[in-house]
Write an enzyme that holds these catalytic residues in place. Structure first.
Site, mmCIF file in Angstrom:
data_model
loop_
_atom_site.group_PDB
_atom_site.id
_atom_site.type_symbol
_atom_site.label_atom_id
_atom_site.label_comp_id
_atom_site.label_asym_id
_atom_site.label_seq_id
_atom_site.Cartn_x
_atom_site.Cartn_y
_atom_site.Cartn_z
ATOM 1 N N PHE A 128 -17.166 55.030 16.931
ATOM 2 C CA PHE A 128 -16.470 54.951 15.652
ATOM 3 C C PHE A 128 -17.387 54.202 14.676
ATOM 4 O O PHE A 128 -17.903 53.129 15.011
ATOM 5 C CB PHE A 128 -15.138 54.219 15.820
ATOM 6 C CG PHE A 128 -14.257 54.340 14.613
ATOM 7 C CD1 PHE A 128 -13.385 55.406 14.473
ATOM 8 C CD2 PHE A 128 -14.321 53.399 13.595
ATOM 9 C CE1 PHE A 128 -12.579 55.528 13.343
ATOM 10 C CE2 PHE A 128 -13.520 53.518 12.466
ATOM 11 C CZ PHE A 128 -12.649 54.581 12.337
ATOM 12 N N ASP A 199 -13.668 48.078 22.548
ATOM 13 C CA ASP A 199 -12.788 48.486 21.457
ATOM 14 C C ASP A 199 -11.668 49.323 22.069
ATOM 15 O O ASP A 199 -11.921 50.384 22.654
ATOM 16 C CB ASP A 199 -13.592 49.284 20.416
ATOM 17 C CG ASP A 199 -12.776 49.545 19.153
ATOM 18 O OD1 ASP A 199 -11.541 49.678 19.259
ATOM 19 O OD2 ASP A 199 -13.382 49.632 18.065
ATOM 20 N N TYR A 224 -2.197 49.694 14.101
ATOM 21 C CA TYR A 224 -1.446 50.749 13.396
ATOM 22 C C TYR A 224 -1.485 52.090 14.106
ATOM 23 O O TYR A 224 -0.915 53.047 13.622
ATOM 24 C CB TYR A 224 -1.960 50.896 11.958
ATOM 25 C CG TYR A 224 -3.466 51.010 11.838
ATOM 26 C CD1 TYR A 224 -4.109 52.202 12.088
ATOM 27 C CD2 TYR A 224 -4.244 49.907 11.482
ATOM 28 C CE1 TYR A 224 -5.483 52.311 11.991
ATOM 29 C CE2 TYR A 224 -5.621 49.997 11.377
ATOM 30 C CZ TYR A 224 -6.244 51.198 11.636
ATOM 31 O OH TYR A 224 -7.597 51.304 11.550
ATOM 32 N N LYS A 225 -2.187 52.179 15.245
ATOM 33 C CA LYS A 225 -2.272 53.464 15.958
ATOM 34 C C LYS A 225 -1.123 53.560 16.964
ATOM 35 O O LYS A 225 0.028 53.593 16.578
ATOM 36 C CB LYS A 225 -3.658 53.600 16.574
ATOM 37 C CG LYS A 225 -4.734 53.723 15.485
ATOM 38 C CD LYS A 225 -6.151 53.729 15.984
ATOM 39 C CE LYS A 225 -7.099 53.960 14.805
ATOM 40 N NZ LYS A 225 -8.495 53.647 15.123
ATOM 41 N N ARG A 372 -8.034 67.274 15.838
ATOM 42 C CA ARG A 372 -7.622 66.276 16.821
ATOM 43 C C ARG A 372 -6.094 66.202 16.851
ATOM 44 O O ARG A 372 -5.463 66.052 15.813
ATOM 45 C CB ARG A 372 -8.228 64.929 16.424
ATOM 46 C CG ARG A 372 -8.187 63.891 17.496
ATOM 47 C CD ARG A 372 -8.847 62.617 17.006
ATOM 48 N NE ARG A 372 -8.085 62.001 15.926
ATOM 49 C CZ ARG A 372 -8.270 60.745 15.517
ATOM 50 N NH1 ARG A 372 -9.204 60.002 16.069
ATOM 51 N NH2 ARG A 372 -7.554 60.239 14.544
HETATM 52 C C1 LIG Z 1 -9.427 53.255 14.104
HETATM 53 C C2 LIG Z 1 -10.620 52.565 14.655
HETATM 54 C C3 LIG Z 1 -11.178 51.439 13.999
HETATM 55 C C4 LIG Z 1 -10.642 51.017 12.658
HETATM 56 O O1 LIG Z 1 -11.058 49.768 12.240
HETATM 57 P P1 LIG Z 1 -10.328 49.091 10.973
HETATM 58 O O2 LIG Z 1 -11.007 47.834 10.764
HETATM 59 O O3 LIG Z 1 -8.876 48.988 11.336
HETATM 60 O O4 LIG Z 1 -10.446 50.044 9.822
HETATM 61 C C5 LIG Z 1 -12.231 50.795 14.628
HETATM 62 N N1 LIG Z 1 -12.734 51.224 15.806
HETATM 63 C C6 LIG Z 1 -12.214 52.304 16.447
HETATM 64 C C7 LIG Z 1 -12.784 52.745 17.749
HETATM 65 C C8 LIG Z 1 -11.158 53.018 15.877
HETATM 66 O O5 LIG Z 1 -10.681 54.099 16.487
#
Ligand SMILES: *Cc1c(COP(=O)(O)O)cnc(C)c1O
Length: 413
Positions: A128, A199, A224-225, A372
């Site tokens: 990501f 992560d 938030y996921k 997705r």
């Molecule tokens: C969604 C996601 C993020 C998002 O990071 P934010 O700081 O909340 O924008 C980071 N890493 C991964 C692997 C994600 O899927």
């Protein structure tokens, strides 16, 4: 249960589903099929009432006394302890705070401070983006002393040399949904003398996670996921108890041992509290807590089994569309390697995702060519999966995606 018997009677499966009762605990518009809970989880019904109470009673009436009276000041630790139950961590090892990106910075810099003779932060290409961007920011800030290194995913373990201080990986890949073996990869990192930061953005609330069983050093992830904490919800940070003596680089006053003594110098609090930085976002934390509370009512084993069953059904129903319309499976079939999503590659992926919205199906597009589909077992039914594939078939058969407005990319996808 075999896929063929799945196909036989979907409504019977929905009736027998031990998680079926959770669907009503969410606000979901009739007719909508929401396959994007891995990007922004749906709204739990309890959240609105809880926020109303925080706003009207705790803020409106209690005002500043609510920092103690309504336990606002300890919310990051209290919610962290709840998240710990989902992730195989102990109480006092997780705080709910900041964004995932900021927590990546905090975890990486803490890990670097525990490996002073080493200079590399190692990760994989295709991670990501924010994960790697944060590494690159640390490299720039360090004046080049720290090196951000992102290698091909298959080459990560071989790149663990004696200059790697910390390995940063995402357990469930955001695009493909591929799952990394946290215990084995962490063992390899430790064998090379490095620490492992995980992560968990697409793991928490989606698959069974055992941070301490895997000897993980640090972890971070989104609220938030799959945790259904609401748009921009606070994230969380895990620091294994053995690493909590690390001195935080983001040395804010909420991580101080005595914040309300207003001392001139920083003195980090004991334990996980030192990984806090500034004043906690109370409204966001209240919404996050409602989402986590709901998830804690469910059994993670059942959640995982249903998620895999939904994925099997999805892939089975998609097979004719792969032949007819050129979809290519971009995620793993093997349940051990599959997160809570199914992904397909298609040259018109972006347009198809837009056209699906006309048919009341929300999925998402990830550049350059991935559709997705997030599978959230708390509120999806087996029949929603079959229905999704039928609507997708219509989008393709009628070429509903081939409209000028769908050829224009929006800023957020
Ligand atoms: C969604 C996601 C993020 C998002 O990071 P934010 O700081 O909340 O924008 C980071 N890493 C991964 C692997 C994600 O899927």
């Amino acid at each position: 249960m075999t896929v063929t018997s799945l196909a036989a009677d979907l409504s019977e499966l929905d009736r027998a589903d031990p998680l079926a009762r959770f669907r009503d605990r969410f606000h979901l518009r009739d007719g909508l099929i929401y396959l994007d809970g891995n990007s922004l989880g749906a709204l739990p019904r309890a959240t609105a009432a809880r926020l109303q109470q925080v706003i009207a009673d705790e803020w409106g009436e209690g005002l500043i006394t609510s920092w103690l009276g309504a336990e606002w000041s300890t919310a990051p630790q209290r919610i962290g302890d709840k998240i710990a139950r989902l992730l195989g961590a102990d109480p006092g090892e997780i705080v709910a705070t900041d964004s995932t990106s900021v927590n990546i910075f905090k975890a990486l810099t803490a890990a670097l401070s525990l490996r002073p003779g080493r200079s590399k932060i190692l990760s994989e290409k295709t991670n990501f983006p924010t994960d790697v961007y944060m590494m690159q920011g640390i490299e720039a800030f360090s004046g080049g002393r720290v090196k951000a290194v992102a290698v091909d995913p298959a080459a990560v373990l071989d790149a663990l040399d004696d200059d790697v201080a910390v390995l940063l990986l995402t357990q469930v890949h955001y695009k493909s949904g591929r799952v990394r073996d946290m215990a084995e990869v962490t063992r390899r990192a430790h064998a090379a003398g490095a620490l492992a930061v995980w992560d968990l953005s697409h793991s928490a609330g989606a698959i069974e996670v055992d941070l301490n069983g895997a000897q993980a050093d640090f972890a971070i992830g989104c609220g938030y996921k799959f945790l259904n904490g609401g748009p921009g919800a606070p994230a969380y940070l895990f620091a294994a108890a053995r690493h909590q003596a690390a001195t935080p680089v983001l040395s804010g006053w909420f991580g101080h041992a005595r914040p309300f003594s207003f001392e001139d110098d920083y003195d980090p609090a004991a334990g996980i509290t030192r990984f806090l930085c500034g004043t906690p976002p109370v409204l966001g934390l209240a919404a996050l807590e409602a989402g986590v509370d709901l998830l804690l009512e469910a059994d993670m084993g059942e959640l995982r089994r249903k998620s895999l069953r939904l994925g099997d059904l999805f892939m089975e129903r998609m097979e004719p569309l792969c032949d007819r319309h050129g979809f290519e499976l971009a995620s793993e079939r093997d349940p051990a390697l599959r997160g809570s999503q199914v992904a397909y590659a298609h040259p018109q992926a972006y347009q198809i995702v837009q056209a699906l919205k006309e048919y009341d199906v929300v999925a998402d597009f990830r550049a350059p060519d991935i559709l997705r589909f997030g599978l959230t077992p708390l509120y999806l039914r087996h029949r929603d999966i079959a229905e999704t594939v039928e609507r997708l078939e219509q989008v393709c058969a009628t070429r509903a995606w081939d409209k000028p407005q769908y050829h224009q990319r929006a800023a957020v996808t």
